[in-house]
Design a protein around this motif. Structure first.
Motif, PDB file in Angstrom:
ATOM      1  N   ILE A   7     -14.627 -12.025   4.607  1.00  0.00           N
ATOM      2  CA  ILE A   7     -15.543 -10.885   4.668  1.00  0.00           C
ATOM      3  C   ILE A   7     -15.368 -10.148   5.996  1.00  0.00           C
ATOM      4  O   ILE A   7     -15.293  -8.906   6.035  1.00  0.00           O
ATOM      5  N   VAL A   8     -15.297 -10.902   7.087  1.00  0.00           N
ATOM      6  CA  VAL A   8     -15.125 -10.292   8.408  1.00  0.00           C
ATOM      7  C   VAL A   8     -13.789  -9.562   8.494  1.00  0.00           C
ATOM      8  O   VAL A   8     -13.712  -8.426   8.986  1.00  0.00           O
ATOM      9  N   LEU A   9     -12.725 -10.188   8.014  1.00  0.00           N
ATOM     10  CA  LEU A   9     -11.407  -9.557   8.027  1.00  0.00           C
ATOM     11  C   LEU A   9     -11.423  -8.279   7.198  1.00  0.00           C
ATOM     12  O   LEU A   9     -10.917  -7.235   7.640  1.00  0.00           O
ATOM     13  N   GLY A  10     -11.986  -8.350   5.991  1.00  0.00           N
ATOM     14  CA  GLY A  10     -12.045  -7.167   5.138  1.00  0.00           C
ATOM     15  C   GLY A  10     -12.842  -6.045   5.764  1.00  0.00           C
ATOM     16  O   GLY A  10     -12.456  -4.868   5.704  1.00  0.00           O
ATOM     17  N   ALA A  11     -13.969  -6.393   6.384  1.00  0.00           N
ATOM     18  CA  ALA A  11     -14.809  -5.386   7.027  1.00  0.00           C
ATOM     19  C   ALA A  11     -14.068  -4.714   8.180  1.00  0.00           C
ATOM     20  O   ALA A  11     -14.126  -3.484   8.347  1.00  0.00           O
ATOM     21  N   SER A  12     -13.368  -5.496   8.971  1.00  0.00           N
ATOM     22  CA  SER A  12     -12.630  -4.959  10.106  1.00  0.00           C
ATOM     23  C   SER A  12     -11.488  -4.052   9.648  1.00  0.00           C
ATOM     24  O   SER A  12     -11.261  -2.981  10.222  1.00  0.00           O
ATOM     25  N   VAL A  13     -10.784  -4.475   8.629  1.00  0.00           N
ATOM     26  CA  VAL A  13      -9.698  -3.655   8.079  1.00  0.00           C
ATOM     27  C   VAL A  13     -10.254  -2.364   7.484  1.00  0.00           C
ATOM     28  O   VAL A  13      -9.675  -1.287   7.653  1.00  0.00           O
ATOM     29  N   GLY A  14     -11.392  -2.471   6.792  1.00  0.00           N
ATOM     30  CA  GLY A  14     -12.034  -1.276   6.239  1.00  0.00           C
ATOM     31  C   GLY A  14     -12.392  -0.277   7.325  1.00  0.00           C
ATOM     32  O   GLY A  14     -12.235   0.937   7.161  1.00  0.00           O
ATOM     33  N   GLU A  15     -12.866  -0.792   8.445  1.00  0.00           N
ATOM     34  CA  GLU A  15     -13.204   0.062   9.590  1.00  0.00           C
ATOM     35  C   GLU A  15     -11.967   0.789  10.113  1.00  0.00           C
ATOM     36  O   GLU A  15     -12.027   1.975  10.447  1.00  0.00           O
ATOM     37  N   MET A  27     -16.879  -0.660   6.337  1.00  0.00           N
ATOM     38  CA  MET A  27     -16.982  -2.108   6.535  1.00  0.00           C
ATOM     39  C   MET A  27     -17.516  -2.788   5.284  1.00  0.00           C
ATOM     40  O   MET A  27     -17.048  -3.870   4.901  1.00  0.00           O
ATOM     41  N   LEU A  28     -18.497  -2.163   4.655  1.00  0.00           N
ATOM     42  CA  LEU A  28     -19.089  -2.744   3.452  1.00  0.00           C
ATOM     43  C   LEU A  28     -18.056  -2.910   2.352  1.00  0.00           C
ATOM     44  O   LEU A  28     -17.892  -4.012   1.793  1.00  0.00           O
ATOM     45  N   TYR A  29     -17.338  -1.845   2.037  1.00  0.00           N
ATOM     46  CA  TYR A  29     -16.360  -1.928   0.955  1.00  0.00           C
ATOM     47  C   TYR A  29     -15.142  -2.751   1.354  1.00  0.00           C
ATOM     48  O   TYR A  29     -14.515  -3.397   0.507  1.00  0.00           O
ATOM     49  N   GLY A  30     -14.831  -2.765   2.640  1.00  0.00           N
ATOM     50  CA  GLY A  30     -13.760  -3.639   3.099  1.00  0.00           C
ATOM     51  C   GLY A  30     -14.138  -5.098   2.927  1.00  0.00           C
ATOM     52  O   GLY A  30     -13.311  -5.922   2.519  1.00  0.00           O
ATOM     53  N   ALA A  31     -15.405  -5.421   3.215  1.00  0.00           N
ATOM     54  CA  ALA A  31     -15.886  -6.791   3.041  1.00  0.00           C
ATOM     55  C   ALA A  31     -15.855  -7.195   1.568  1.00  0.00           C
ATOM     56  O   ALA A  31     -15.499  -8.331   1.231  1.00  0.00           O
ATOM     57  N   ILE A  32     -16.217  -6.264   0.703  1.00  0.00           N
ATOM     58  CA  ILE A  32     -16.167  -6.535  -0.743  1.00  0.00           C
ATOM     59  C   ILE A  32     -14.732  -6.790  -1.180  1.00  0.00           C
ATOM     60  O   ILE A  32     -14.445  -7.732  -1.932  1.00  0.00           O
ATOM     61  N   ALA A  33     -13.815  -5.942  -0.690  1.00  0.00           N
ATOM     62  CA  ALA A  33     -12.400  -6.118  -1.035  1.00  0.00           C
ATOM     63  C   ALA A  33     -11.886  -7.467  -0.548  1.00  0.00           C
ATOM     64  O   ALA A  33     -11.117  -8.141  -1.240  1.00  0.00           O
ATOM     65  N   GLY A  34     -12.339  -7.874   0.633  1.00  0.00           N
ATOM     66  CA  GLY A  34     -11.901  -9.155   1.171  1.00  0.00           C
ATOM     67  C   GLY A  34     -12.437 -10.349   0.411  1.00  0.00           C
ATOM     68  O   GLY A  34     -11.909 -11.457   0.519  1.00  0.00           O
ATOM     69  N   THR A  35     -13.471 -10.133  -0.378  1.00  0.00           N
ATOM     70  CA  THR A  35     -14.089 -11.210  -1.158  1.00  0.00           C
ATOM     71  C   THR A  35     -13.504 -11.318  -2.563  1.00  0.00           C
ATOM     72  O   THR A  35     -13.414 -12.413  -3.129  1.00  0.00           O
ATOM     73  N   ILE A  36     -13.092 -10.197  -3.123  1.00  0.00           N
ATOM     74  CA  ILE A  36     -12.664 -10.134  -4.532  1.00  0.00           C
ATOM     75  C   ILE A  36     -11.592 -11.158  -4.904  1.00  0.00           C
ATOM     76  O   ILE A  36     -11.711 -11.809  -5.958  1.00  0.00           O
ATOM     77  N   TRP A  97      -5.728  -2.529   1.408  1.00  0.00           N
ATOM     78  CA  TRP A  97      -5.586  -3.332   2.611  1.00  0.00           C
ATOM     79  C   TRP A  97      -6.615  -4.454   2.665  1.00  0.00           C
ATOM     80  O   TRP A  97      -6.339  -5.543   3.190  1.00  0.00           O
ATOM     81  N   GLY A  98      -7.794  -4.229   2.116  1.00  0.00           N
ATOM     82  CA  GLY A  98      -8.788  -5.293   2.031  1.00  0.00           C
ATOM     83  C   GLY A  98      -8.341  -6.411   1.106  1.00  0.00           C
ATOM     84  O   GLY A  98      -8.512  -7.604   1.405  1.00  0.00           O
TER      85      GLY A  98
END
Length: 267
Positions: A7-15, A27-36, A97-98
């Protein structure tokens, strides 16, 4: 890696991808992508245990999945976020990227990932345990700090990049050299003790990269040893006989071969 880390990695990449335009929504959608990608664990509710383990970190952790589903998720988000001055292509880039950095990180864990699915190749560098506070907590700290800064502020970008840089430095410049160092320590110990073997696999023990373990295959047994980079004591190996003769007819069953393959990837 564990869900919080992804989640943290996805949020950071989304940013990095869209933070300047949409702020914390990136960050929100990056975190979601990192979880999927880890939603493949749902398979355990619909199939047997062996199949569920084979599926885990397969299709959803592949380049193929990221390429196919990023545009789909990007289009869906563009419909949800109609007020944002961002088209579906940019949302797709964020989602790609997420989704893609998730398996890239998983490659360094002890379980590994099938990045090139459907090719039956599991990449597992085994330099980091699936939960490592030294990787996650500093990353989380800087990402949270960045989230509380205005989307256009330079400090927001600097804090986010600092988290990414620290995590990458730890992963690439600390865990890999430590794995190489401990690998040769184990090899030297085996040589000094006149222990012959045909395969050796090393990996970190839970929650750290200080204490490492080695699984060593010999003709009739497995040797297991541990070594701490802070320790100056000789490495001791515990011997576990293979006892293959006790298998009997079990090895004739197809599921047995599948289990052996799964266990081999986890060693």
């Amino acid at each position: 890696m564990d869900s919080l880390t992804q989640i943290v990695l996805g949020a950071s990449v989304g940013e990095v991808v869209l933070g300047r335009k949409v702020g914390n929504k990136a960050m929100l959608y990056g975190a979601i992508a990192g979880t999927i990608p880890d939603l493949d664990v749902i398979a355990s509710n619909f199939t047997d245990t062996i199949t569920a383990n084979e599926i885990h970190r397969g299709f959803t952790h592949s380049i193929f999945f990221a390429l196919i589903f990023a545009p789909i998720f990007g289009w869906i988000i563009s419909k949800i976020e109609r007020k944002a001055d961002v088209d579906w292509k940019e949302w797709s880039k964020l989602m790609f990227w997420g989704l893609f950095t998730h398996p890239l990180l998983d490659m360094f864990t002890t379980w590994g990932t099938q990045l090139f699915w459907p090719a039956d190749i599991r990449l597992a560098f085994k330099t980091i345990f699936v939960i490592d506070p030294f990787y996650t907590l500093p990353f989380l700290f800087f990402t949270v700090l960045a989230a509380f800064r205005p989307k256009d502020s330079i400090s927001r970008r600097k804090l986010n990049y600092m988290g990414l840089q620290l995590s990458c430095f730890y992963l690439l410049c600390i865990t890999i050299p430590l794995k190489l160092y401990t690998f040769y320590e184990f090899k030297d110990a085996l040589k000094e003790q006149n222990l012959s073997y045909y395969e050796i696999e090393t990996k970190p023990t839970p929650f750290n990269t200080i204490l490492w373990t080695a699984n060593v295959a010999t003709e009739k047994s497995y040797l297991v040893g541990t070594y701490s980079i802070l320790d100056d004591q000789p490495i001791e190996f515990r011997r576990y006989p293979k006892n293959y003769h006790l298998l009997g007819d079990i090895e004739k069953y197809p599921n047995f071969a599948r289990l052996v393959k799964i266990c081999a990837s986890e060693r």
